[in-house]
Scaffold this active site. Structure first.
Site, PDB file in Angstrom:
ATOM      1  N   CYS A 204       0.852  -1.204   0.000  1.00 53.92           N
ATOM      2  CA  CYS A 204       0.000   0.000   0.000  1.00 53.92           C
ATOM      3  C   CYS A 204       0.877   1.239   0.000  1.00 53.92           C
ATOM      4  O   CYS A 204       1.990   1.227   0.542  1.00 53.92           O
ATOM      5  CB  CYS A 204      -0.899   0.053   1.241  1.00 53.92           C
ATOM      6  SG  CYS A 204      -2.113  -1.247   1.374  1.00 53.92           S
ATOM      7  N   ASP A 205       0.363   2.306  -0.575  1.00 52.75           N
ATOM      8  CA  ASP A 205       1.030   3.595  -0.455  1.00 52.75           C
ATOM      9  C   ASP A 205      -0.009   4.706  -0.598  1.00 52.75           C
ATOM     10  O   ASP A 205      -0.942   4.587  -1.407  1.00 52.75           O
ATOM     11  CB  ASP A 205       2.121   3.778  -1.501  1.00 52.75           C
ATOM     12  CG  ASP A 205       3.088   4.882  -1.087  1.00 52.75           C
ATOM     13  OD1 ASP A 205       4.055   4.571  -0.354  1.00 52.75           O
ATOM     14  OD2 ASP A 205       2.878   6.049  -1.463  1.00 52.75           O
ATOM     15  N   SER A 206       0.166   5.764   0.184  1.00 50.87           N
ATOM     16  CA  SER A 206      -0.802   6.867   0.198  1.00 50.87           C
ATOM     17  C   SER A 206      -0.140   8.183  -0.174  1.00 50.87           C
ATOM     18  O   SER A 206       1.003   8.451   0.226  1.00 50.87           O
ATOM     19  CB  SER A 206      -1.436   7.009   1.591  1.00 50.87           C
ATOM     20  OG  SER A 206      -2.097   5.838   1.986  1.00 50.87           O
TER      21      SER A 206
END
Length: 218
Positions: free
Chosen positions: A86-88
């Site tokens: 995941c990455d935001s």
């Protein structure tokens, strides 16, 4: 004669195991709250070396790179686990804002965000090491920022929290009072969308309940 007590039944292990390719304690916390106990393996991906045309694409490219790096690392446990990366990033006026580099940038970021709205984009990539199949997507949540004054911003930046979170804010920390509202999944803003994870797992013919820690669910 009193019979000996019956020993407790052994806790059933999950049907599938999950590896979280992220050092984020917020993502780990969200999974644990949902009854999932993942193994954490940090990817080591150099995020600064990766680019993409839009914030949404960047979040997905980074998430995919993290999942792929962990799969290729040779550190996976036995049992052909699922791996999620995941990455935001915060999409503000089409610009992708990750973690601020320093206190000065965090301060400038908050002065630019206050009273406005941005979109928190979180890329998700799930790889099934048993089949080699993968499923990926980006979740988006609109965030309406409040209008903290300069002293409140200074106090928040001094806490150190904004240096460790994408967009220099989070819903589960000291900046929560400075967010007036959101439109979409709050977990996505914290770092991982559980509804999207369920959908991606279903695309791989896996139920999210297959990942539940049966002992915690009892």
């Amino acid at each position: 004669m009193t019979p000996p007590p019956t020993p407790p039944a052994a806790a059933a292990v999950p049907a599938r195991s999950l590896v979280l390719a992220s050092a984020s304690p917020a993502r780990l916390g969200l999974l644990r709250q949902a009854g999932i106990e993942p193994l954490v393996l940090v990817s080591g991906v150099d995020e600064e070396a990766i680019s993409a045309p839009t914030p949404a694409e960047l979040a997905l490219v980074l998430a995919t790179a993290k999942a792929e790096a962990v799969v290729a690392s040779g550190r996976l446990p036995d049992g052909q686990p699922l791996v999620i990366g995941c990455d935001s990033v915060l999409d503000l006026d089409g610009q992708a804002l990750g973690k601020p580099a320093d206190a000065e940038e965090a301060t400038a970021r908050w002065k630019a965000m206050r009273g406005r709205s941005g979109v928190l984009r979180t890329g998700h990539c799930v790889i099934d090491t048993a089949t080699g199949r993968r499923a990926s997507a980006t979740a988006s949540t609109t965030v309406r920022f409040g209008s903290p004054d300069d002293d409140e911003i200074a106090a928040y930046v001094a806490s150190g929290e904004p240096l460790h979170v994408a967009g220099a804010f989070t819903l589960d920390g000291r900046s929560a009072p400075f967010v007036d509202g959101i439109e979409g999944d709050p977990g996505n803003v914290i770092g991982l969308s559980l509804p999207l994870l369920r959908t991606l797992l279903a695309d791989l013919s896996v139920r999210i309940t297959d990942l539940w820690n049966r002992e915690s669910a009892a």
